[in-house]
Design a protein around this motif. Sequence first.
Motif: not given
Length: 205
Positions: A63, A85-87, A108
């Motif tokens: 994240k 949870e990142d792009r 993601k």
Amino acid sequence: MKPSLLIFPLVLTATSATAGDLATVVTDAAGKPVPNAVVTFTPDSGASVPAAEKSKAFVMAQKNVQFAPYVLAVPAGATVAFPNEDRVNHHVYSFSPIAKFQFPLYGKGKSRSMTFTQPGTVALGCNIHDSMSAYIRVVSTPYYATTDGAGRVMLKLPDTAGSLAVWHPNMDAPEHQMARAIAKTSGSQAFSVKVHLPAPTAGQY
């Protein structure tokens, strides 16, 4: 030039709050709290980890291009989820002797998982983002906790003799840990150790 290591004394004190409850606080020489220290108690008679404890949900997320949390304590036999949870994509890996693995690029909303069966330390890194690092501390006792932002933990313990230990990934001590035998889970304890900065290189230990 490589940055010099900064050496700070670290003091751990433990006091009994109520019968069976051991409140522990970890601070440095300046009295500032030290988060992310794993405190464990191992009875001399031994203690098996209940199946219910091993089956809890343990998460090491990615994240904001960081691992969260920085230190995760789990019992041996636990399964840890690694959700992204990142792009951006991440490639999680560890070269640690107790658990060498890789999770190739995933994006993601995707997640991977790993079961850790051996006690010890797993240093994590990302093959795409060198600044990312974190640690999973695998313990063999059901009595463990990680200090919060105030450097505190509360352990509910049996009234028995055993070993109280503190571990931190940046501790300047054998195996990054110091332990002391205690006759009973009451009174107070103090550890004086050193912590170095910066943290070890991601994924190495």
